[in-house]
Design an enzyme around this catalytic site. Structure first.
Site, short mmCIF file in Angstrom:
data_model
loop_
_atom_site.label_atom_id
_atom_site.label_comp_id
_atom_site.label_asym_id
_atom_site.label_seq_id
_atom_site.Cartn_x
_atom_site.Cartn_y
_atom_site.Cartn_z
N GLY A 46 0.84 -1.19 0.00
CA GLY A 46 0.00 0.00 0.00
C GLY A 46 0.87 1.23 0.00
O GLY A 46 2.05 1.17 0.37
N GLN A 51 2.51 10.12 1.71
CA GLN A 51 3.87 9.59 1.90
C GLN A 51 4.85 10.05 0.82
O GLN A 51 6.07 9.94 1.00
CB GLN A 51 3.82 8.05 1.92
CG GLN A 51 3.08 7.47 3.11
CD GLN A 51 3.00 5.98 3.07
OE1 GLN A 51 2.09 5.42 2.46
NE2 GLN A 51 3.94 5.30 3.69
N CYS A 91 5.62 0.13 8.01
CA CYS A 91 5.24 1.29 7.19
C CYS A 91 6.47 1.76 6.41
O CYS A 91 7.57 1.84 6.97
CB CYS A 91 4.73 2.42 8.08
SG CYS A 91 4.22 3.88 7.16
N LEU A 92 6.28 2.05 5.15
CA LEU A 92 7.40 2.51 4.32
C LEU A 92 7.94 3.86 4.81
O LEU A 92 9.06 4.24 4.47
CB LEU A 92 6.95 2.60 2.86
CG LEU A 92 6.46 1.28 2.25
CD1 LEU A 92 5.88 1.50 0.87
CD2 LEU A 92 7.56 0.24 2.24
N HIS A 133 -4.88 1.44 7.30
CA HIS A 133 -3.52 2.00 7.44
C HIS A 133 -3.31 3.17 6.47
O HIS A 133 -2.81 4.23 6.84
CB HIS A 133 -2.49 0.89 7.20
CG HIS A 133 -1.07 1.33 7.29
ND1 HIS A 133 -0.22 0.99 8.31
CD2 HIS A 133 -0.32 2.11 6.46
CE1 HIS A 133 0.97 1.54 8.11
NE2 HIS A 133 0.93 2.22 7.00
N GLU A 134 -3.73 2.96 5.21
CA GLU A 134 -3.51 4.01 4.20
C GLU A 134 -4.41 5.22 4.43
O GLU A 134 -3.96 6.36 4.26
CB GLU A 134 -3.74 3.44 2.79
CG GLU A 134 -2.82 2.29 2.40
CD GLU A 134 -1.36 2.54 2.70
OE1 GLU A 134 -0.64 1.57 2.99
OE2 GLU A 134 -0.93 3.72 2.69
N HIS A 137 -3.00 7.57 6.85
CA HIS A 137 -1.98 8.48 6.30
C HIS A 137 -2.63 9.76 5.75
O HIS A 137 -2.08 10.85 5.90
CB HIS A 137 -1.19 7.80 5.17
CG HIS A 137 -0.06 6.93 5.63
ND1 HIS A 137 1.00 7.39 6.38
CD2 HIS A 137 0.19 5.62 5.43
CE1 HIS A 137 1.84 6.40 6.61
NE2 HIS A 137 1.38 5.30 6.05
O1 K2U Z 1 1.68 2.67 4.13
C1 K2U Z 1 2.69 2.01 3.92
O2 K2U Z 1 3.80 2.34 4.33
C2 K2U Z 1 2.55 0.66 3.23
C3 K2U Z 1 2.30 -0.35 4.30
C4 K2U Z 1 0.97 -0.97 4.12
C5 K2U Z 1 0.64 -1.91 5.22
C6 K2U Z 1 1.12 -1.75 6.51
C7 K2U Z 1 0.73 -2.66 7.49
C8 K2U Z 1 -0.11 -3.70 7.19
C9 K2U Z 1 -0.58 -3.82 5.92
C10 K2U Z 1 -0.20 -2.93 4.93
C11 K2U Z 1 3.46 -1.34 4.34
O3 K2U Z 1 4.69 -0.72 4.45
S1 K2U Z 1 3.63 -2.31 2.97
C12 K2U Z 1 4.83 -3.43 3.63
C13 K2U Z 1 4.15 -4.68 4.01
C14 K2U Z 1 4.30 -5.73 3.14
C15 K2U Z 1 3.64 -6.90 3.39
C16 K2U Z 1 2.81 -7.03 4.50
C17 K2U Z 1 2.66 -5.97 5.37
C18 K2U Z 1 3.34 -4.77 5.14
ZN ZN Z 2 2.32 3.47 6.10
#
Ligand code: K2U
Ligand code: ZN
Length: 167
Positions: A46, A51, A91-92, A133-134, A137
């Site tokens: 996501g 971001q 989170c990225l 989560h998104e 943000h």
């Molecule tokens: O918003 C972001 O930074 C992307 C998030 C999205 C996400 C966070 C927590 C749980 C689900 C989605 C992540 O950084 S994407 C990295 C990731 C990859 C696989 C599973 C969970 C998180």
């Molecule tokens: Zn995030």
């Protein structure tokens, strides 16, 4: 397509509240494509426009194994939440920090696509976690904000230490 730069804490721009999208044009479509490319490259499942320092209500998501089921939610709004689930989140924009967060287990979300067409969908499990989560943000909220003050303090200390080491 263009790979966009992802903001990381403690950048205060991550606290900006995103504005609604009102113009659905080629420029928006190109931005959505660049968001998807940036997300796949990260890699992530996501990414919110906040971001990448674009403060409009747009998120991209793809939780598929094959990375071939992209979702672009514009002006998204959760209209119903049910149940509870706890999921380990990363989170990225918060590199290297992971924590369990409590969220609704099933949600109903309405949104527009890149053409401006209205949609409504139900989501559960990982997709529901990712959408919540998104959409956080877009309100200037990162997952650390759901933690207890002590856990958040410890996470920020770890982030600051890693930032010092990488300088
Ligand atoms: O918003 C972001 O930074 C992307 C998030 C999205 C996400 C966070 C927590 C749980 C689900 C989605 C992540 O950084 S994407 C990295 C990731 C990859 C696989 C599973 C969970 C998180
Ligand atoms: Zn995030």
């Amino acid at each position: 397509m263009t790979k966009l730069t992802i903001l990381t804490l403690p950048d205060k721009r991550l606290k900006t509240i995103a504005k609604p999208v009102t113009v659905f044009d080629q420029k928006l479509q190109e931005f959505a494509n660049n968001m998807l490319e940036t997300m796949y490259e990260a890699p992530g499942i996501g990414l919110a426009a906040t971001q990448v320092d674009e403060h409009i209500q747009l998120v991209v998501i793809d939780i598929s194994e094959e990375k071939n089921q992209p979702l672009c939610l514009i002006n998204p709004k959760i209209i119903q939440k049910d149940g509870q689930q706890v999921h380990e989140e990363g989170c990225l924009s918060v590199p290297g920090i992971y924590a369990k967060v409590k969220r609704a287990s099933t949600i109903e979300v309405k949104y527009q696509d890149e053409t401006g067409k209205e949609h409504q969908m139900q989501a559960d499990e990982l997709l529901a976690v990712c959408i919540q989560h998104e959409l956080d943000h877009l309100k200037g909220i990162v997952f650390l904000d759901h933690l207890s003050p002590l856990k958040r303090k410890m996470a920020m200390k770890k982030l600051e230490k890693e930032a010092e080491n990488s300088d």
